[in-house]
Design an enzyme around this catalytic site. Structure first.
Site, short mmCIF file in Angstrom:
data_model
loop_
_atom_site.label_atom_id
_atom_site.label_comp_id
_atom_site.label_asym_id
_atom_site.label_seq_id
_atom_site.Cartn_x
_atom_site.Cartn_y
_atom_site.Cartn_z
N ASP A 1 0.91 -1.24 -0.04
CA ASP A 1 -0.13 0.08 0.06
C ASP A 1 0.85 1.20 -0.04
O ASP A 1 1.75 1.32 0.84
CB ASP A 1 -0.96 0.03 1.22
N ASP B 1 -13.51 -4.30 -2.15
CA ASP B 1 -13.20 -4.32 -0.66
C ASP B 1 -14.57 -4.56 -0.06
O ASP B 1 -15.45 -3.76 -0.22
CB ASP B 1 -12.92 -2.56 -0.36
#
EC number: 4.3.2.10
Length: 258
Positions: free
Chosen positions: A11, A130
């Site tokens: 990330d 997600d």
């Protein structure tokens, strides 16, 4: 049988690799390029990079580090972050990425999946999902703009419905980011993975929850995922990729050994 894949996830925020828990409270892990090089040398099958605030900030992933990563690794890598057009995707691919992944932009414009698949081929197009289990409803819901907790929102899509929708539109691979499990290292959500596997005809990657080598084995053996993505166990050197792959091979998992 195709070999199962081990995929470190990086990330990225403000030019550095970060890691949160359940998509919140991110801490700085380190610089992008050295981490990418380390994982490639340890035996990762591919890497995934998420510029986690690009979509919520209304910008495209910073392409300068994409080129630097391409120079130092010899394994495939996928890049995500604010890709809203074929032109955005073309630039990232031209800098050396092998795949592009879309998440929030696909929710805002589902036809984007088809436009990208038509231009670059389905093998290039990954859709990230997600997904959050809501105790109140007892259902899995898709979330959007999860890179910025102040802007995260629940969409109208239930996870299984969105999985089927993105396949119809041309997704070549799906990464299921299980938000409840993210960063807590208690194992992948096998129940959810099995439900998604039942309706997913394209390669499927499990993401969120890995804490032990056994968790990877369970995802491959019990949910038949094609790849397992993890971050904190690799960033914090809790699990070595080479040792993980040796363990999986001894358990009968088809895996590319280092």
């Amino acid at each position: 049988m195709l070999a199962k894949r081990i995929i470190p996830c990086l990330d990225v925020r403000d030019g550095q690799v970060v890691k949160g828990v359940q998509f919140r409270n991110h801490e700085i892990i380190g610089d992008i390029v050295p981490l990418a090089k380390r994982y490639a040398e340890e035996g990762a099958d591919e890497l995934v990079f998420y510029d986690i605030t690009a979509s919520s900030d209304g910008r495209v992933v910073d392409k300068s580090w994409v080129a630097r990563v391409a120079e130092v690794i010899d394994i495939p890598f996928c890049v995500a972050g604010g890709i809203k057009s074929a032109e955005d995707a073309a630039k990232i691919l031209s800098f050396g990425a092998d795949k592009i992944s879309i998440n929030s932009p696909a929710l805002a414009d589902p036809e984007l999946i088809t436009r990208l698949a038509d231009r670059f081929g389905v093998q290039c197009i990954v859709v990230g999902i997600d997904t959050w289990f809501d105790d109140a409803t007892g259902k899995y819901h898709v979330n959007q703009y999860t890179g910025d907790e102040s802007r995260t929102r629940v969409t109208q899509w239930e996870t299984l419905d969105w999985v089927q929708e993105v396949q119809k539109r041309g997704a070549g691979e799906i990464v299921l980011n299980m938000m409840n499990q993210d960063g807590v290292r208690n194992g992948y959500d096998l129940e959810q993975l099995k439900k998604v596997r039942a309706v997913c005809r394209v390669p499927m990657i499990a993401s969120g929850g890995a804490g032990t080598m056994e968790h990877f084995l369970e995802a491959f053996r019990d949910a038949d995922v094609d790849g397992a993505l993890a971050a904190s166990v690799f960033h914090k050197q809790i699990i070595n990729i080479g040792e993980l792959k040796t363990y999986l091979a001894t358990q009968g998992v088809e895996i590319r050994l280092c």
